[in-house]
Structure formats: C-alpha cells, structure tokens
Design a protein around this motif. Structure first.
Motif, mmCIF file in Angstrom:
data_model
loop_
_atom_site.group_PDB
_atom_site.id
_atom_site.type_symbol
_atom_site.label_atom_id
_atom_site.label_comp_id
_atom_site.label_asym_id
_atom_site.label_seq_id
_atom_site.Cartn_x
_atom_site.Cartn_y
_atom_site.Cartn_z
ATOM 1 N N SER A 14 -74.197 8.489 32.619
ATOM 2 C CA SER A 14 -74.194 7.060 32.918
ATOM 3 C C SER A 14 -73.630 6.308 31.723
ATOM 4 C CB SER A 14 -75.605 6.569 33.242
ATOM 5 O OG SER A 14 -76.094 7.166 34.434
ATOM 6 N N ASP A 15 -72.525 5.613 31.956
ATOM 7 C CA ASP A 15 -71.831 4.890 30.880
ATOM 8 C C ASP A 15 -71.576 5.818 29.696
ATOM 9 O OD1 ASP A 15 -71.874 2.315 32.200
ATOM 10 O OD2 ASP A 15 -74.015 2.286 31.787
ATOM 11 N N SER A 16 -71.117 7.032 30.002
ATOM 12 C CA SER A 16 -70.945 8.053 28.961
ATOM 13 C C SER A 16 -69.720 8.908 29.246
ATOM 14 C CB SER A 16 -72.197 8.936 28.876
ATOM 15 O OG SER A 16 -73.330 8.165 28.522
ATOM 16 N N ASN A 17 -69.280 9.648 28.220
ATOM 17 C CA ASN A 17 -68.058 10.442 28.303
ATOM 18 C C ASN A 17 -68.323 11.911 27.997
ATOM 19 O OD1 ASN A 17 -66.365 8.082 28.681
ATOM 20 N ND2 ASN A 17 -66.658 7.668 26.495
ATOM 21 N N ILE A 18 -67.679 12.772 28.778
ATOM 22 C CA ILE A 18 -67.618 14.210 28.500
ATOM 23 C C ILE A 18 -66.156 14.520 28.230
ATOM 24 C CG2 ILE A 18 -68.142 16.527 29.319
ATOM 25 C CD1 ILE A 18 -70.609 14.749 29.231
ATOM 26 N N ILE A 19 -65.834 14.902 27.002
ATOM 27 C CA ILE A 19 -64.428 15.022 26.596
ATOM 28 C C ILE A 19 -64.187 16.374 25.951
ATOM 29 C CG2 ILE A 19 -62.600 14.071 25.127
ATOM 30 C CD1 ILE A 19 -64.127 11.394 25.199
ATOM 31 N N ASN A 20 -63.139 17.061 26.406
ATOM 32 C CA ASN A 20 -62.691 18.263 25.710
ATOM 33 C C ASN A 20 -61.596 17.864 24.725
ATOM 34 O OD1 ASN A 20 -61.698 20.662 24.781
ATOM 35 N ND2 ASN A 20 -61.097 21.489 26.762
ATOM 36 N N PRO A 21 -61.864 17.860 23.428
ATOM 37 C CA PRO A 21 -60.853 17.395 22.461
ATOM 38 C C PRO A 21 -59.631 18.287 22.393
ATOM 39 C CG PRO A 21 -62.746 18.345 21.320
ATOM 40 C CD PRO A 21 -63.120 18.235 22.770
ATOM 41 N N ASN A 22 -59.726 19.515 22.921
ATOM 42 C CA ASN A 22 -58.555 20.394 22.958
ATOM 43 C C ASN A 22 -57.667 20.105 24.146
ATOM 44 O OD1 ASN A 22 -59.214 21.744 20.670
ATOM 45 N ND2 ASN A 22 -59.986 23.581 21.680
ATOM 46 N N GLY A 67 -73.367 27.445 45.582
ATOM 47 C CA GLY A 67 -73.270 26.254 46.414
ATOM 48 C C GLY A 67 -72.553 25.181 45.634
ATOM 49 N N ASN A 68 -73.285 24.185 45.171
ATOM 50 C CA ASN A 68 -72.704 23.147 44.316
ATOM 51 C C ASN A 68 -72.797 23.591 42.857
ATOM 52 O OD1 ASN A 68 -72.274 21.430 46.585
ATOM 53 N ND2 ASN A 68 -74.439 20.887 46.524
ATOM 54 N N SER A 69 -71.883 24.464 42.453
ATOM 55 C CA SER A 69 -71.943 25.038 41.109
ATOM 56 C C SER A 69 -71.748 23.994 40.024
ATOM 57 C CB SER A 69 -70.894 26.145 40.963
ATOM 58 O OG SER A 69 -71.182 27.212 41.831
ATOM 59 N N VAL A 70 -70.967 22.948 40.322
ATOM 60 C CA VAL A 70 -70.841 21.798 39.426
ATOM 61 C C VAL A 70 -71.397 20.589 40.157
ATOM 62 C CG1 VAL A 70 -69.277 20.226 38.227
ATOM 63 C CG2 VAL A 70 -68.862 22.691 38.146
ATOM 64 N N ASP A 71 -72.388 19.949 39.535
ATOM 65 C CA ASP A 71 -73.060 18.793 40.135
ATOM 66 C C ASP A 71 -72.953 17.627 39.159
ATOM 67 O OD1 ASP A 71 -74.909 16.889 41.065
ATOM 68 O OD2 ASP A 71 -76.151 18.435 41.992
ATOM 69 N N LEU A 72 -72.170 16.614 39.526
ATOM 70 C CA LEU A 72 -71.960 15.446 38.671
ATOM 71 C C LEU A 72 -72.653 14.244 39.304
ATOM 72 C CD1 LEU A 72 -70.571 13.939 36.314
ATOM 73 C CD2 LEU A 72 -68.545 13.715 37.767
ATOM 74 N N SER A 73 -73.529 13.608 38.529
ATOM 75 C CA SER A 73 -74.258 12.449 39.041
ATOM 76 C C SER A 73 -74.296 11.367 37.971
ATOM 77 C CB SER A 73 -75.678 12.860 39.459
ATOM 78 O OG SER A 73 -76.420 13.326 38.341
ATOM 79 N N GLY A 74 -75.002 10.267 38.276
ATOM 80 C CA GLY A 74 -75.088 9.155 37.344
ATOM 81 C C GLY A 74 -74.210 7.995 37.787
ATOM 82 N N SER A 75 -73.821 7.172 36.836
ATOM 83 C CA SER A 75 -73.003 6.003 37.133
ATOM 84 C C SER A 75 -72.051 5.734 35.977
ATOM 85 C CB SER A 75 -73.901 4.781 37.367
ATOM 86 O OG SER A 75 -73.134 3.610 37.537
ATOM 87 N N THR A 76 -70.771 5.603 36.320
ATOM 88 C CA THR A 76 -69.734 5.322 35.329
ATOM 89 C C THR A 76 -69.681 6.424 34.276
ATOM 90 O OG1 THR A 76 -70.342 2.989 35.658
ATOM 91 C CG2 THR A 76 -68.657 3.459 34.021
ATOM 92 N N GLY A 77 -69.631 7.654 34.745
ATOM 93 C CA GLY A 77 -69.417 8.791 33.862
ATOM 94 C C GLY A 77 -67.941 9.158 33.861
ATOM 95 N N ARG A 78 -67.421 9.517 32.704
ATOM 96 C CA ARG A 78 -65.999 9.856 32.582
ATOM 97 C C ARG A 78 -65.872 11.259 31.997
ATOM 98 N NH1 ARG A 78 -60.966 7.307 32.252
ATOM 99 N NH2 ARG A 78 -59.475 8.179 30.747
#
Length: 399
Positions: A379-387, A141-152
């Motif tokens: 929330s006010d956080s980053n998920i970054i792939n450095p590659n 269904g929703n295999s990727v679920d992104l929630s929170g506030s001001t996530g990058r």
C-alpha cells in the motif's frame, strides 16, 4: 509452289505470335516484376514501421494510444489505407500485415490485371533487463498474490501457475508471465506496462534462480569468517520458546543496530522492533536458516544485504534465505517481512515455502522476492528490482 508459300507464311505467323507472346511475358516479368518488387519493399518497410510503432504504443505507461490505431497510423504515413493494414496480437509480440496490390502493365495481356504484394512484421517491446522482482516456483493456484492499494512493482513477475491481484491502483512495470490461467483482475485495479497484448503473457514453466544456504556457511562462496554469527541449533529470538534454546539478538546489537555480517541458525530467526532501543530493526546483514523460518517486523526498518551475489553496481546480495520445508508447501510461510515506512534491500529466497511481504506508508523493497509462493501486500509502496531498471523500454523486430 503457291500452296507451299502459304504454308510457310502460316508457320511464320505462328512463330511471330509465339515470339510476341514470349516477349510480352518477358516484359511482364521484367516490368511488372520490378514494380511488384518495389511495391513489396515499400510494403515491408511500412509493415516494419507499423509493427514497431504498435509495440511502442503498447509499451508506453498509462492509457496512451491504442496499439492498433498507432500501427495503422504508421502504415498510413507510407501511403497505405486502413483497409490494407491489419494489426493484431502474435505469440511473439504484435503482427502488422500490409496486403495491397498494383495494376499490371504487361501482365494484363496474360490475364493478370492486378498483382498482390503482401508483407508482414512482428515486433515486441521489453522493459527492464534480466531478472525478476517477483518469482513463484510452485503450482499453488494463485502462486503470486498481490494485494493492497497503490502498490508498484518494477521488474519482471513470473508465476508457474496463476497471478491474483486484489485491491486497487496497482501497477507492474515489467514483463508478467504466467503458466496457469490468465490473470483475472477487477477493472482498474492494475495497470501493466507494457500493456496488452504484450503483457501479461502465457509462458512455459520456469525454474527458480538457484541459491543455496551452503554458500553462506564455512567453505561457501559468500562466507565471511570474520563476520559470521552462528546460533547453531538455537533460534535467534528475544521471545517465545525456552530461553535455553534461543539467542537474544541483543547479543549482536551494537550502536543500535545489528553488527554487519551473516546470521545463521538451524532454527527460526525472529527480529522485531522491541529488540532495538529505538524500536527500529536495522543493519547490514544476511539472515540464513537451514530448517527454520525468518521473520522481520517493525516500522521504519532499515536493512541491507551483507553478502551474496552482488552485481557490478553493488546491487542486491542476499538479505534472507531459508530451506524451510524439505518438501515444498504452498501455504507454509518460510519468510515474513512486515513493516511501514521501511527500506529493505536484497534478495528474499525460500524455494520450498511461501514468502510474505507486507509494506505500507511509502515503503521501498529494492531486490527480488523468490519463493515457492509469494504474497505481497503493498500500500503506497514499491517493490523494485534494481537490476531490472530500464523504464524507457526498447522495441525490436522479431521477424
């Protein structure tokens, strides 16, 4: 004799007329054909420019210039009116078409007053390099679920089914691909870069990048015998369950942090702030479980990957890997990382279960989240792939 000459004169007139027609035809081919070739070349240059400009407009962050307006503006710089230009989505990117005509010089004598010149080009824009920040292999269904506030999220995102976004003010800088339904997001809760129509895009199913627990065990490609902490069938945990069936992580804590190395258990691995004197989970580690779950909880946590597939810049490596659930399950949680003001670096890998990452208060996760399903609350956080860092992006003609 007189009659014969008249017949010959008539034949000559026919021959002359036919010759003139042929000459006009050749002149039309040479002159009008040359003009049409030049116009066609001009139209192709304009189409190329329009497609590239439209793709670049879609690639720029923020609201920016509408891609269709940008494409028509580029074509106008080559002298083509809006009525002659079409800018529209294409499966490979953005399609620009120039449909114009020129007046025929000699062709009018043959019934062709105008000659059509049509040119088209497709361009796309790509941000980032190879790899994903988030990848969900399952059809959940929703295999990727992104929630929170001001996530990058910086890096590619792929789901083999649907993408769900809730909360507000999220942004994804990178290509988003999905197999199921197009993401339905509340107005203003997410900004994609590239923007529509380049992002997000429907995709064929993809296969999760391959990693194995065996790579970190004796004989494995990333095994380090001098820095291998083996709990065997016992869990690594300071609380819960029978003390006889677990190992307190304090056994391997030195100077306030876990000793550098690979930590293995056939069972669960649970690290929380109470295990550390200063209440901060930290260390240069790779957490490996064959059949159990991996959990990290606590504020201000600092974890980096000890072993694994580092690139030439020393980025990534495996932070946590589990083969929990032999038969894949969408809602069965294999890896859970939760904290505020944290800094984590590495790959989280659970091909048969869910990965849950909850971060807040200026947290940064630099790596990849690769699971059967993925839940991220940022929330006010980053998920970054450095590659996958090329924030400027690049455009290219596809045809």
């Amino acid at each position: 004799m007189f009659i014969r000459m008249r017949e010959e004169e008539g034949a000559v007139a026919v021959i002359v007329a036919l010759s003139l027609l042929a000459i006009i035809g050749i002149a039309a081919i040479v002159t009008d054909g040359g003009n049409l070739y030049r116009e066609r070349s001009s139209a192709q240059n304009a189409a190329d420019h329009a497609a590239l400009t439209a793709a670049w407009a879609a690639c720029e962050p923020g609201p920016g210039e509408d891609y269709q307006v940008a494409g028509r503006r580029a074509a106008a710089e080559h002298g083509y009116s809006a009525a002659e230009v079409t800018i529209e989505p294409h499966p490979d990117g953005i399609l620009a078409t120039i449909d114009t005509s020129i007046n025929a010089t000699f062709g009018a004598a043959l019934g062709a007053d105008e000659l059509d010149a049509v040119a088209s080009a497709v361009a796309t824009c790509t941000i980032g390099g190879d790899g994903y920040a988030i990848f969900a292999d399952g059809t959940c269904g929703n295999s990727v679920d992104l929630s929170g506030s001001t996530g990058r999220v910086e890096g590619g995102v792929h789901t083999n089914e649907n993408l769900k976004v809730t909360g507000s003010n999220h942004s994804i800088v990178g290509t988003v691909t999905y197999v199921g339904k197009a993401p339905k997001n509340a107005a203003g809760n997410i900004e994609y870069t590239p923007r529509a129509p380049l992002n997000p895009v429907n995709s064929d199913p993809k296969v999760i990048p391959g990693h194995s627990v065996d790579d970190y065990l004796p004989g494995g490609a990333y095994h380090d015998a001098d820095n291998f902490y083996d709990a065997g069938s016992k869990s690594i945990s300071s609380s819960g369950g029978n003390p006889a069936t677990r190992i307190d992580p304090d056994t391997w804590i030195e100077d306030g942090e876990l000793k550098p190395g690979i930590y293995y258990s056939d069972n669960d691995i649970v690290l929380n702030s109470s295990d550390f004197d200063d209440g901060i989970v930290k260390g240069n580690v790779t957490l490996v479980s064959r059949n159990g779950r991996i959990s990290v909880t606590g504020p201000d946590s600092r974890l980096t990957a000890f072993a694994g597939p580092f690139n030439a810049n020393g980025d990534l490596g495996m932070l946590a890997i589990t083969e929990y659930e032999k038969n894949p399950k969408c809602t069965s949680q294999g890896i859970s990382f939760s904290g505020s003001s944290v800094e984590w670096e590495g790959i989280l890998y659970a091909p048969n279960s869910r990965i849950s990452v909850t971060v807040s208060d200026s947290s940064t996760f630099a790596g990849q989240i690769l699971g059967y399903s993925v839940m991220v609350s940022a929330s006010d956080s980053n998920i970054i792939n450095p590659n996958d860092q090329d924030a400027e992006g690049f455009v290219a003609l596809m045809r």
